[in-house]
Design a protein around this motif. Sequence first.
Motif, short mmCIF file in Angstrom:
data_model
loop_
_atom_site.label_atom_id
_atom_site.label_comp_id
_atom_site.label_asym_id
_atom_site.label_seq_id
_atom_site.Cartn_x
_atom_site.Cartn_y
_atom_site.Cartn_z
N ILE A 1 36.89 -17.39 -2.73
CA ILE A 1 37.36 -16.29 -1.90
C ILE A 1 36.18 -15.41 -1.49
O ILE A 1 35.35 -15.03 -2.34
CB ILE A 1 38.37 -15.41 -2.67
CG1 ILE A 1 39.43 -16.27 -3.36
CG2 ILE A 1 39.03 -14.40 -1.73
CD1 ILE A 1 40.34 -15.48 -4.31
N ARG A 2 36.10 -15.06 -0.22
CA ARG A 2 35.05 -14.13 0.21
C ARG A 2 35.29 -12.78 -0.43
O ARG A 2 36.41 -12.25 -0.39
CB ARG A 2 35.05 -14.01 1.74
CG ARG A 2 33.69 -13.63 2.28
CD ARG A 2 33.66 -13.64 3.78
NE ARG A 2 34.03 -12.34 4.35
CZ ARG A 2 34.00 -12.05 5.65
NH1 ARG A 2 33.66 -12.99 6.51
NH2 ARG A 2 34.32 -10.86 6.09
N GLU A 3 34.27 -12.20 -1.02
CA GLU A 3 34.43 -11.03 -1.89
C GLU A 3 35.06 -9.82 -1.21
O GLU A 3 35.78 -9.06 -1.85
CB GLU A 3 33.09 -10.64 -2.50
CG GLU A 3 32.02 -10.27 -1.48
CD GLU A 3 30.70 -9.93 -2.14
OE1 GLU A 3 30.64 -9.93 -3.39
OE2 GLU A 3 29.72 -9.66 -1.41
N ASP A 4 34.82 -9.64 0.09
CA ASP A 4 35.38 -8.46 0.76
C ASP A 4 36.80 -8.68 1.26
O ASP A 4 37.43 -7.78 1.79
CB ASP A 4 34.49 -8.05 1.94
CG ASP A 4 34.42 -9.11 3.02
OD1 ASP A 4 34.56 -10.30 2.68
OD2 ASP A 4 34.22 -8.75 4.20
N ALA A 5 37.34 -9.90 1.04
CA ALA A 5 38.67 -10.22 1.55
C ALA A 5 39.76 -10.15 0.49
O ALA A 5 40.94 -10.34 0.80
CB ALA A 5 38.67 -11.62 2.18
N THR A 6 39.39 -9.85 -0.76
CA THR A 6 40.37 -9.88 -1.84
C THR A 6 40.32 -8.60 -2.66
O THR A 6 39.47 -7.73 -2.45
CB THR A 6 40.13 -11.11 -2.74
OG1 THR A 6 41.23 -11.26 -3.65
CG2 THR A 6 38.82 -10.99 -3.49
N THR B 1 45.46 -11.27 -3.72
CA THR B 1 45.82 -11.16 -2.31
C THR B 1 44.60 -11.36 -1.43
O THR B 1 43.45 -11.35 -1.92
CB THR B 1 46.47 -9.79 -2.01
OG1 THR B 1 47.01 -9.81 -0.67
CG2 THR B 1 45.46 -8.67 -2.11
N LEU B 2 44.85 -11.55 -0.14
CA LEU B 2 43.78 -11.65 0.85
C LEU B 2 44.12 -10.68 1.98
O LEU B 2 45.27 -10.59 2.41
CB LEU B 2 43.66 -13.07 1.40
CG LEU B 2 43.02 -14.10 0.46
CD1 LEU B 2 43.29 -15.50 0.94
CD2 LEU B 2 41.51 -13.86 0.38
N ASP B 3 43.13 -9.97 2.45
CA ASP B 3 43.33 -8.99 3.51
C ASP B 3 43.35 -9.71 4.87
O ASP B 3 42.34 -10.28 5.28
CB ASP B 3 42.18 -7.97 3.48
CG ASP B 3 42.38 -6.84 4.47
OD1 ASP B 3 43.23 -6.96 5.37
OD2 ASP B 3 41.66 -5.83 4.35
N LEU C 1 40.52 -11.82 6.86
CA LEU C 1 40.72 -13.26 6.97
C LEU C 1 40.78 -13.74 8.42
O LEU C 1 40.25 -14.80 8.76
CB LEU C 1 42.00 -13.66 6.23
CG LEU C 1 42.29 -15.15 6.09
CD1 LEU C 1 41.19 -15.85 5.31
CD2 LEU C 1 43.65 -15.36 5.41
N LYS C 2 41.45 -12.97 9.28
CA LYS C 2 41.59 -13.34 10.70
C LYS C 2 41.96 -14.82 10.87
O LYS C 2 41.28 -15.59 11.57
CB LYS C 2 40.31 -13.04 11.47
CG LYS C 2 39.99 -11.56 11.63
CD LYS C 2 38.77 -11.37 12.50
CE LYS C 2 38.35 -9.96 12.80
NZ LYS C 2 39.05 -8.85 12.24
N PRO C 3 43.06 -15.25 10.24
CA PRO C 3 43.41 -16.67 10.30
C PRO C 3 43.86 -17.11 11.69
O PRO C 3 44.46 -16.35 12.44
CB PRO C 3 44.57 -16.76 9.30
CG PRO C 3 45.20 -15.40 9.34
CD PRO C 3 44.06 -14.45 9.52
N THR D 1 46.22 -13.84 14.53
CA THR D 1 47.08 -12.96 13.76
C THR D 1 46.51 -11.56 13.91
O THR D 1 45.54 -11.19 13.24
CB THR D 1 47.12 -13.37 12.28
OG1 THR D 1 47.51 -14.74 12.20
CG2 THR D 1 48.09 -12.51 11.50
N THR D 2 47.11 -10.76 14.80
CA THR D 2 46.55 -9.45 15.10
C THR D 2 47.44 -8.29 14.67
O THR D 2 46.98 -7.15 14.61
CB THR D 2 46.28 -9.30 16.61
OG1 THR D 2 47.50 -9.52 17.33
CG2 THR D 2 45.25 -10.33 17.06
N GLN D 3 48.70 -8.55 14.40
CA GLN D 3 49.56 -7.46 13.92
C GLN D 3 50.66 -8.03 13.03
O GLN D 3 50.95 -9.23 13.06
CB GLN D 3 50.18 -6.69 15.08
CG GLN D 3 51.05 -7.51 16.01
CD GLN D 3 51.67 -6.63 17.09
OE1 GLN D 3 52.80 -6.19 16.96
NE2 GLN D 3 50.91 -6.37 18.15
N ALA D 4 51.22 -7.16 12.21
CA ALA D 4 52.24 -7.59 11.25
C ALA D 4 53.16 -6.42 10.93
O ALA D 4 52.87 -5.27 11.24
CB ALA D 4 51.57 -8.10 9.97
#
Length: 311
Positions: A254-259, A265-267, A271-273, A285-288
């Motif tokens: 996991i990339r350290e700044d993404a968890t 969890t992953l931000d 992540l910008k999947p 994935t731009t909004q939720a």
Amino acid sequence: MIAAIVRRVSLSNYSFRGSVLYSRMSASEATAEREAKIKRNPHGDFNEVQMSRPEFESDVQFHYTQTIDTKWVPGSGANSNEWQKYKKIAVDPYAEGRDPMNNYKLLIAGIVPRPIGFVSTESKAGIRNLAPFSYTTFVHHDPPIFCIGFASSVAQAKDTLANILETGELTINIISEWFVEAANYTSTNAPPEVSEWDVSGLTPLASKKVKPPHVGESAFSVEAKLVTHHEWKSKVDGEPNGTLVIVEGINFHIREDATNESFTTLDPEILKPVSRLGGITYGRTTQAFEMLRPSWADEEKRAEVQQALKE
């Protein structure tokens, strides 16, 4: 009798599908033939269409919104009645005259968005392979189980499938916006001796528990080992035409700044999947929005629920 034997030998490198004689091609040749039949490009000149569109909106940031109807109550159904204006059409996947390839086109357009499993493998000879597969998802967490579908038989296995069956090892990587072009380029039907790592320019990082490297650019990667596989046969001609592999995740990266500190969890903003939609279309994935899962112990007491149960 001798003539019959000669005929059998001469046809040993071919197979019949319906009334058509097909050669038993290599995996890359089979993929090329299949791609030609699919005709993915809906445009006459894709580059011309591409350049006519607005530039990529790099300033769009991931953000949360309210749900569509914040005043929704149990029993009230859909938040729009637009669907009532249209009839639903029943489609038999094997109706007379329907090409199964039409089912492929329909399903990849209807079952969306799909995560893309960016799979890294390595042959016993040491040749590294990297390719994206949108027939990928996880199906259990303890143990971590993933499944990947390949539109090829074992006999005409794509390089990724052949490597998994041969070595039992792989990594699954999530594709993000910042390397989507490189990831897409690995989908080319290059021969087995060509490493997609080289032509894509992506970075292989050493894995801990399996031999295939994971993708350095990916914010989330899974090391995995083969559990089992199952081959599918066409309902039209009975020929093997697809393979499902089930694998177990044995290590995560996991990339350290993404968890978070507990790695639970992953931000999505980090992540910008990128997801797979129909045809040659991909999604960002731009909004939720967030919704709680209702607890029946609380919900059954609500007046709206009691009224809905009476109707």
